[in-house]
Design a protein around this motif. Structure first.
Motif, PDB file in Angstrom:
ATOM      1  N   GLU A   1      31.817  36.200  54.901  1.00 18.88           N
ATOM      2  CA  GLU A   1      30.875  36.875  55.758  1.00 18.88           C
ATOM      3  C   GLU A   1      31.564  38.087  56.370  1.00 18.88           C
ATOM      4  OE1 GLU A   1      30.635  34.847  60.134  1.00 18.88           O
ATOM      5  OE2 GLU A   1      30.075  33.593  58.452  1.00 18.88           O
ATOM      6  N   ARG A   2      30.773  39.069  56.731  1.00 21.96           N
ATOM      7  CA  ARG A   2      31.273  40.298  57.344  1.00 21.96           C
ATOM      8  C   ARG A   2      30.516  40.551  58.637  1.00 21.96           C
ATOM      9  NH1 ARG A   2      32.355  44.974  52.993  1.00 21.96           N
ATOM     10  NH2 ARG A   2      34.127  43.971  52.049  1.00 21.96           N
ATOM     11  N   THR A   3      31.246  41.013  59.641  1.00 26.21           N
ATOM     12  CA  THR A   3      30.630  41.322  60.924  1.00 26.21           C
ATOM     13  C   THR A   3      31.067  42.707  61.379  1.00 26.21           C
ATOM     14  OG1 THR A   3      30.616  38.991  61.557  1.00 26.21           O
ATOM     15  CG2 THR A   3      30.373  40.585  63.324  1.00 26.21           C
ATOM     16  N   ALA A   4      30.097  43.501  61.808  1.00 24.15           N
ATOM     17  CA  ALA A   4      30.361  44.805  62.411  1.00 24.15           C
ATOM     18  C   ALA A   4      29.872  44.742  63.851  1.00 24.15           C
ATOM     19  CB  ALA A   4      29.637  45.907  61.649  1.00 24.15           C
ATOM     20  N   GLY A  32      26.251  38.256  54.692  1.00 19.86           N
ATOM     21  CA  GLY A  32      26.988  37.384  53.793  1.00 19.86           C
ATOM     22  C   GLY A  32      27.201  35.991  54.348  1.00 19.86           C
ATOM     23  N   LEU A  33      26.235  35.487  55.121  1.00 17.91           N
ATOM     24  CA  LEU A  33      26.362  34.139  55.675  1.00 17.91           C
ATOM     25  C   LEU A  33      26.219  33.099  54.569  1.00 17.91           C
ATOM     26  CD1 LEU A  33      24.189  34.539  58.874  1.00 17.91           C
ATOM     27  CD2 LEU A  33      26.655  34.355  58.758  1.00 17.91           C
ATOM     28  N   LEU A  34      27.173  32.212  54.474  1.00 13.71           N
ATOM     29  CA  LEU A  34      27.147  31.153  53.467  1.00 13.71           C
ATOM     30  C   LEU A  34      26.550  29.896  54.080  1.00 13.71           C
ATOM     31  CD1 LEU A  34      30.670  31.654  51.901  1.00 13.71           C
ATOM     32  CD2 LEU A  34      28.479  32.477  51.049  1.00 13.71           C
ATOM     33  N   ILE A  42      16.481  16.660  40.165  1.00 13.91           N
ATOM     34  CA  ILE A  42      16.591  16.611  38.702  1.00 13.91           C
ATOM     35  C   ILE A  42      17.829  17.341  38.191  1.00 13.91           C
ATOM     36  CG2 ILE A  42      15.229  18.679  38.233  1.00 13.91           C
ATOM     37  CD1 ILE A  42      13.903  17.072  35.961  1.00 13.91           C
ATOM     38  N   LEU A  43      18.400  18.250  38.981  1.00 14.31           N
ATOM     39  CA  LEU A  43      19.574  19.002  38.562  1.00 14.31           C
ATOM     40  C   LEU A  43      20.861  18.189  38.677  1.00 14.31           C
ATOM     41  CD1 LEU A  43      18.786  22.507  40.049  1.00 14.31           C
ATOM     42  CD2 LEU A  43      18.546  21.752  37.700  1.00 14.31           C
ATOM     43  N   GLY A  44      20.866  17.106  39.457  1.00 15.16           N
ATOM     44  CA  GLY A  44      22.043  16.253  39.573  1.00 15.16           C
ATOM     45  C   GLY A  44      23.002  16.652  40.683  1.00 15.16           C
ATOM     46  N   TYR A  45      22.762  17.769  41.332  1.00 13.19           N
ATOM     47  CA  TYR A  45      23.585  18.198  42.464  1.00 13.19           C
ATOM     48  C   TYR A  45      22.700  18.261  43.708  1.00 13.19           C
ATOM     49  CZ  TYR A  45      26.933  19.718  38.917  1.00 13.19           C
ATOM     50  OH  TYR A  45      27.799  19.750  37.875  1.00 13.19           O
ATOM     51  N   PRO A  46      23.171  17.764  44.845  1.00 13.52           N
ATOM     52  CA  PRO A  46      22.311  17.762  46.034  1.00 13.52           C
ATOM     53  C   PRO A  46      22.139  19.161  46.656  1.00 13.52           C
ATOM     54  CG  PRO A  46      24.450  16.810  46.560  1.00 13.52           C
ATOM     55  CD  PRO A  46      24.431  17.064  45.080  1.00 13.52           C
ATOM     56  N   PHE A  47      23.175  20.015  46.529  1.00 14.63           N
ATOM     57  CA  PHE A  47      23.089  21.338  47.142  1.00 14.63           C
ATOM     58  C   PHE A  47      24.110  22.280  46.506  1.00 14.63           C
ATOM     59  CE2 PHE A  47      26.196  18.960  49.560  1.00 14.63           C
ATOM     60  CZ  PHE A  47      27.255  19.852  49.666  1.00 14.63           C
ATOM     61  N   ILE A  48      23.950  23.564  46.781  1.00 15.77           N
ATOM     62  CA  ILE A  48      24.951  24.569  46.432  1.00 15.77           C
ATOM     63  C   ILE A  48      25.189  25.427  47.676  1.00 15.77           C
ATOM     64  CG2 ILE A  48      24.350  24.685  43.991  1.00 15.77           C
ATOM     65  CD1 ILE A  48      22.913  27.348  44.604  1.00 15.77           C
ATOM     66  N   VAL A  49      26.345  26.057  47.714  1.00 15.48           N
ATOM     67  CA  VAL A  49      26.651  26.999  48.791  1.00 15.48           C
ATOM     68  C   VAL A  49      26.232  28.379  48.293  1.00 15.48           C
ATOM     69  CG1 VAL A  49      28.456  28.008  50.222  1.00 15.48           C
ATOM     70  CG2 VAL A  49      28.539  25.584  49.636  1.00 15.48           C
ATOM     71  N   ASP A  50      25.405  29.055  49.073  1.00 18.94           N
ATOM     72  CA  ASP A  50      24.818  30.317  48.623  1.00 18.94           C
ATOM     73  C   ASP A  50      24.863  31.342  49.749  1.00 18.94           C
ATOM     74  OD1 ASP A  50      23.548  32.094  46.968  1.00 18.94           O
ATOM     75  OD2 ASP A  50      21.616  31.083  46.978  1.00 18.94           O
ATOM     76  N   ASN A  51      24.894  32.604  49.388  1.00 16.10           N
ATOM     77  CA  ASN A  51      24.839  33.710  50.339  1.00 16.10           C
ATOM     78  C   ASN A  51      23.364  33.963  50.646  1.00 16.10           C
ATOM     79  OD1 ASN A  51      24.915  36.095  51.720  1.00 16.10           O
ATOM     80  ND2 ASN A  51      26.053  37.226  50.159  1.00 16.10           N
TER      81      ASN A  51
END
Length: 80
Positions: A1-4, A32-34, A42-51
């Motif tokens: 992440e970026r902060t100004a 850019g908050l993650l 159905i994808l087999g993964y509970p979550f993903i980390v995303d911007n």
């Protein structure tokens, strides 16, 4: 992440600093908050980390203080 960030302020005092205070203006932009994003089971993964986010904080802060009574035995100050 970026902060100004930016901040501008003014401090003041008058009557021999019996009345004093400050005024601050601020602005903060973050991008850019993650965060975790839930996926379909159905994808087999509970979550993903995303911007997926950004935020902005801005405002004004004001403070004021006074020395109402000042003598040898007693002092009364007020701060807001």
């Amino acid at each position: 992440e970026r902060t100004a960030q930016s901040n501008i302020g003014l401090d003041f005092g008058m009557l021999n600093n019996r009345i004093a205070g400050s005024i601050d203006l601020y602005d903060s932009n973050t991008s850019g908050l993650l965060m975790e994003r839930t996926l379909p089971a159905i994808l087999g993964y509970p979550f993903i980390v995303d911007n997926i986010g950004k935020s902005r904080n801005r405002g004004i802060e004001i403070s004021l203080s006074t020395k109402n009574i000042v003598n040898r035995d007693f002092t009364w100050n007020t701060k807001i």
